[in-house]
Enzyme design. Structure first.
Site, PDB file in Angstrom:
ATOM      1  N   PHE A  91     -22.584  73.252 -31.959  1.00  0.00           N
ATOM      2  CA  PHE A  91     -22.895  74.680 -31.888  1.00  0.00           C
ATOM      3  C   PHE A  91     -21.775  75.497 -32.525  1.00  0.00           C
ATOM      4  O   PHE A  91     -22.033  76.410 -33.320  1.00  0.00           O
ATOM      5  CB  PHE A  91     -23.124  75.098 -30.429  1.00  0.00           C
ATOM      6  CG  PHE A  91     -23.481  76.548 -30.294  1.00  0.00           C
ATOM      7  CD1 PHE A  91     -24.729  77.013 -30.688  1.00  0.00           C
ATOM      8  CD2 PHE A  91     -22.558  77.461 -29.803  1.00  0.00           C
ATOM      9  CE1 PHE A  91     -25.057  78.362 -30.591  1.00  0.00           C
ATOM     10  CE2 PHE A  91     -22.879  78.810 -29.699  1.00  0.00           C
ATOM     11  CZ  PHE A  91     -24.130  79.254 -30.093  1.00  0.00           C
ATOM     12  N   HIS A 113     -43.729  74.481 -35.963  1.00  0.00           N
ATOM     13  CA  HIS A 113     -43.978  74.864 -34.568  1.00  0.00           C
ATOM     14  C   HIS A 113     -45.464  74.704 -34.233  1.00  0.00           C
ATOM     15  O   HIS A 113     -45.913  75.161 -33.183  1.00  0.00           O
ATOM     16  CB  HIS A 113     -43.623  76.343 -34.336  1.00  0.00           C
ATOM     17  CG  HIS A 113     -42.183  76.695 -34.545  1.00  0.00           C
ATOM     18  ND1 HIS A 113     -41.143  75.928 -34.073  1.00  0.00           N
ATOM     19  CD2 HIS A 113     -41.601  77.765 -35.150  1.00  0.00           C
ATOM     20  CE1 HIS A 113     -39.989  76.515 -34.390  1.00  0.00           C
ATOM     21  NE2 HIS A 113     -40.250  77.620 -35.047  1.00  0.00           N
ATOM     22  N   LYS A 148     -26.131  81.362 -27.562  1.00  0.00           N
ATOM     23  CA  LYS A 148     -25.225  80.737 -26.584  1.00  0.00           C
ATOM     24  C   LYS A 148     -25.166  79.227 -26.763  1.00  0.00           C
ATOM     25  O   LYS A 148     -24.142  78.607 -26.500  1.00  0.00           O
ATOM     26  CB  LYS A 148     -25.665  81.078 -25.166  1.00  0.00           C
ATOM     27  CG  LYS A 148     -25.294  82.478 -24.733  1.00  0.00           C
ATOM     28  CD  LYS A 148     -25.316  82.603 -23.221  1.00  0.00           C
ATOM     29  CE  LYS A 148     -24.738  83.937 -22.775  1.00  0.00           C
ATOM     30  NZ  LYS A 148     -25.006  84.182 -21.345  1.00  0.00           N
ATOM     31  N   GLY A 149     -26.313  78.651 -27.139  1.00  0.00           N
ATOM     32  CA  GLY A 149     -26.344  77.210 -27.421  1.00  0.00           C
ATOM     33  C   GLY A 149     -26.028  76.331 -26.228  1.00  0.00           C
ATOM     34  O   GLY A 149     -25.372  75.302 -26.373  1.00  0.00           O
ATOM     35  N   MET A 167     -21.850  75.181 -36.358  1.00  0.00           N
ATOM     36  CA  MET A 167     -23.013  75.837 -36.956  1.00  0.00           C
ATOM     37  C   MET A 167     -22.911  77.355 -36.828  1.00  0.00           C
ATOM     38  O   MET A 167     -23.292  78.087 -37.727  1.00  0.00           O
ATOM     39  CB  MET A 167     -24.319  75.302 -36.353  1.00  0.00           C
ATOM     40  CG  MET A 167     -24.650  73.904 -36.861  1.00  0.00           C
ATOM     41  SD  MET A 167     -26.284  73.312 -36.374  1.00  0.00           S
ATOM     42  CE  MET A 167     -27.354  74.335 -37.391  1.00  0.00           C
ATOM     43  N   TYR A 212     -33.584  68.851 -25.997  1.00  0.00           N
ATOM     44  CA  TYR A 212     -32.390  69.661 -26.286  1.00  0.00           C
ATOM     45  C   TYR A 212     -31.271  69.250 -25.331  1.00  0.00           C
ATOM     46  O   TYR A 212     -30.129  69.065 -25.725  1.00  0.00           O
ATOM     47  CB  TYR A 212     -32.762  71.135 -26.089  1.00  0.00           C
ATOM     48  CG  TYR A 212     -31.654  72.121 -26.349  1.00  0.00           C
ATOM     49  CD1 TYR A 212     -31.586  72.797 -27.560  1.00  0.00           C
ATOM     50  CD2 TYR A 212     -30.695  72.407 -25.375  1.00  0.00           C
ATOM     51  CE1 TYR A 212     -30.572  73.727 -27.796  1.00  0.00           C
ATOM     52  CE2 TYR A 212     -29.688  73.325 -25.609  1.00  0.00           C
ATOM     53  CZ  TYR A 212     -29.625  73.985 -26.818  1.00  0.00           C
ATOM     54  OH  TYR A 212     -28.633  74.894 -27.062  1.00  0.00           O
ATOM     55  N   GLY A 245     -34.441  74.557 -30.353  1.00  0.00           N
ATOM     56  CA  GLY A 245     -33.278  73.987 -31.044  1.00  0.00           C
ATOM     57  C   GLY A 245     -33.631  73.447 -32.419  1.00  0.00           C
ATOM     58  O   GLY A 245     -32.967  72.547 -32.941  1.00  0.00           O
ATOM     59  N   ARG A 303     -37.552  71.393 -25.060  1.00  0.00           N
ATOM     60  CA  ARG A 303     -36.476  72.062 -24.306  1.00  0.00           C
ATOM     61  C   ARG A 303     -37.087  72.624 -23.034  1.00  0.00           C
ATOM     62  O   ARG A 303     -38.262  73.021 -23.038  1.00  0.00           O
ATOM     63  CB  ARG A 303     -35.867  73.182 -25.158  1.00  0.00           C
ATOM     64  CG  ARG A 303     -34.617  73.805 -24.557  1.00  0.00           C
ATOM     65  CD  ARG A 303     -34.063  74.940 -25.425  1.00  0.00           C
ATOM     66  NE  ARG A 303     -32.752  75.365 -24.979  1.00  0.00           N
ATOM     67  CZ  ARG A 303     -32.100  76.418 -25.461  1.00  0.00           C
ATOM     68  NH1 ARG A 303     -32.653  77.150 -26.438  1.00  0.00           N
ATOM     69  NH2 ARG A 303     -30.912  76.748 -25.005  1.00  0.00           N
TER      70      ARG A 303
HETATM   71  P1  A3P Z   1     -29.973  80.061 -27.180  1.00  0.00           P
HETATM   72  O1  A3P Z   1     -30.734  81.297 -27.513  1.00  0.00           O
HETATM   73  O2  A3P Z   1     -30.232  79.591 -25.768  1.00  0.00           O
HETATM   74  O3  A3P Z   1     -28.516  80.167 -27.467  1.00  0.00           O
HETATM   75  P2  A3P Z   1     -34.462  77.454 -32.640  1.00  0.00           P
HETATM   76  O4  A3P Z   1     -33.551  76.934 -33.691  1.00  0.00           O
HETATM   77  O5  A3P Z   1     -35.592  76.543 -32.322  1.00  0.00           O
HETATM   78  O6  A3P Z   1     -34.871  78.861 -32.917  1.00  0.00           O
HETATM   79  O7  A3P Z   1     -33.613  77.479 -31.280  1.00  0.00           O
HETATM   80  C1  A3P Z   1     -32.556  78.359 -31.100  1.00  0.00           C
HETATM   81  C2  A3P Z   1     -31.719  77.924 -29.914  1.00  0.00           C
HETATM   82  O8  A3P Z   1     -30.965  76.739 -30.272  1.00  0.00           O
HETATM   83  C3  A3P Z   1     -30.698  78.973 -29.506  1.00  0.00           C
HETATM   84  O9  A3P Z   1     -30.540  78.866 -28.092  1.00  0.00           O
HETATM   85  C4  A3P Z   1     -29.467  78.502 -30.258  1.00  0.00           C
HETATM   86  O10 A3P Z   1     -28.252  79.000 -29.769  1.00  0.00           O
HETATM   87  C5  A3P Z   1     -29.579  77.004 -30.070  1.00  0.00           C
HETATM   88  N1  A3P Z   1     -28.775  76.248 -31.042  1.00  0.00           N
HETATM   89  C6  A3P Z   1     -28.680  76.454 -32.372  1.00  0.00           C
HETATM   90  N2  A3P Z   1     -27.823  75.591 -32.929  1.00  0.00           N
HETATM   91  C7  A3P Z   1     -27.353  74.820 -31.926  1.00  0.00           C
HETATM   92  C8  A3P Z   1     -26.409  73.743 -31.874  1.00  0.00           C
HETATM   93  N3  A3P Z   1     -25.810  73.302 -32.961  1.00  0.00           N
HETATM   94  N4  A3P Z   1     -26.171  73.185 -30.669  1.00  0.00           N
HETATM   95  C9  A3P Z   1     -26.783  73.623 -29.560  1.00  0.00           C
HETATM   96  N5  A3P Z   1     -27.676  74.649 -29.547  1.00  0.00           N
HETATM   97  C10 A3P Z   1     -27.959  75.227 -30.714  1.00  0.00           C
END
Ligand code: A3P
Length: 289
Positions: free
Chosen positions: A226, A105, A247-248, A229, A190, A45, A127
């Protein structure tokens, strides 16, 4: 697959984002006590919490009328990921005004030493491993700069045998667990942020010493949801947005994991994380069972 990743100090990284030369020049970063560092394993996230932090800094700057940063044309933005860029990046970063928001990371031992020495504050984002693996699988198959996998089963084997970019999830958590009690580190999951974003953003702002009115708090939560964004993602992330904002949610792993894979992940969690501070923070039994 081998061509897309390279190994540096025993950890794999994507060649298109990182290089040994950049890693070597990173040590020249002069961290500051008011830096805002966001650390997290990929797919935890980062973009979400990164947006929250950027919004908080924008509010902070407006309040403190830090005119220098808004009026100085020299202050070009840097791509926020610490380890991605060119060898001159750190020289440029050293000239940026406070407060800088930096994502990473990396394992703590691979960060520039000045981060710990100068007591930069770190927000450690966690997470649950099953949703991380699920998200990482879809992401890897969505972008050409990471290895792709024919099946989820293939990906699962790679995830469990340390073949991921930025290394092994469990090793990442174990290494960071050694810093879990540091006073300059705050951990957030998360899942807790998803469950109560108002409280999460409030706690994050307090940790970084950013005062917020109720209205500002609500607006950050709303802008970083989500849905907002994802809606904005074409503008903020281009074509990449569709892959990133997938999917978030929580528990999408239930659509992929087999019984055997659940058992393997549960066993790995027991081995590496049970009884640790970060392990408890993850609430594995709530989110992964
Ligand atoms: P999913 O693939 O499960 O949907 P990162 O930014 O570290 O690459 O993480 C990506 C993950 O965070 C994705 O998960 C993405 O959908 C989720 N994400 C991005 N923006 C978000 C938001 N505003 N709220 C919740 N989840 C979010």
């Amino acid at each position: 697959r081998d061509k897309l990743l390279f190994s540096y100090k025993g950890i794999l990284y994507p060649v298109s984002f990182c290089s040994p030369e950049v890693f070597r020049s990173m040590e020249s970063l002069e961290a500051r006590s008011d830096d805002i560092i966001l650390a997290g394993y990929p797919k935890s996230g980062t973009n979400w919490v990164g947006q929250i932090l950027s919004d908080l800094v924008a509010i902070f700057e407006k309040k403190t009328q830090n005119k220098e940063s808004s009026e100085n044309d020299e202050n070009l933005e840097e791509f926020p990921y610490l380890e991605m860029g060119d060898t001159e990046k750190y020289e440029r970063m050293n000239k940026l005004p406070s407060r800088r928001v930096i994502f990473t990371h990396l394992l703590p031992e691979n960060l520039p030493r000045s981060i710990f020495k100068n007591k930069a504050k770190i927000l450690l984002l966690l997470r649950n491993p099953k949703d991380v693996a699920t998200s990482f699988y879809h992401f890897s198959n969505g972008i050409s700069t990471l290895p792709s996998y024919e099946t989820w089963d293939d990906f699962f084997v790679a995830f469990m045998t340390k073949k991921m970019a930025w290394g092994c999830y469990f090793e990442y958590l174990s290494k960071w667990n050694k810093h879990a009690a540091d006073e300059n580190i705050m951990t957030i999951t998360y899942e807790e942020l998803k469950e109560n974003p108002v409280l999460g953003v409030k706690n994050i702002a307090a940790f970084f010493g950013i005062p917020l009115t109720e209205k500002e708090l609500q607006s950050v939560v709303e802008r970083c949801s989500f849905q907002s964004m994802k809606k904005n993602s074409q503008k903020t992330h281009g074509a990449f947005g569709n892959i990133l904002f997938r999917k978030g949610g929580v528990s999408d792993w239930k659509n992929l994991f087999s019984e055997d894979q659940n058992e393997k992940m549960d066993k790995a969690f027991e081995e590496h994380m049970r009884g640790t501070k970060l392990g408890a923070k993850l609430k594995y039994d709530v989110y992964c069972k």
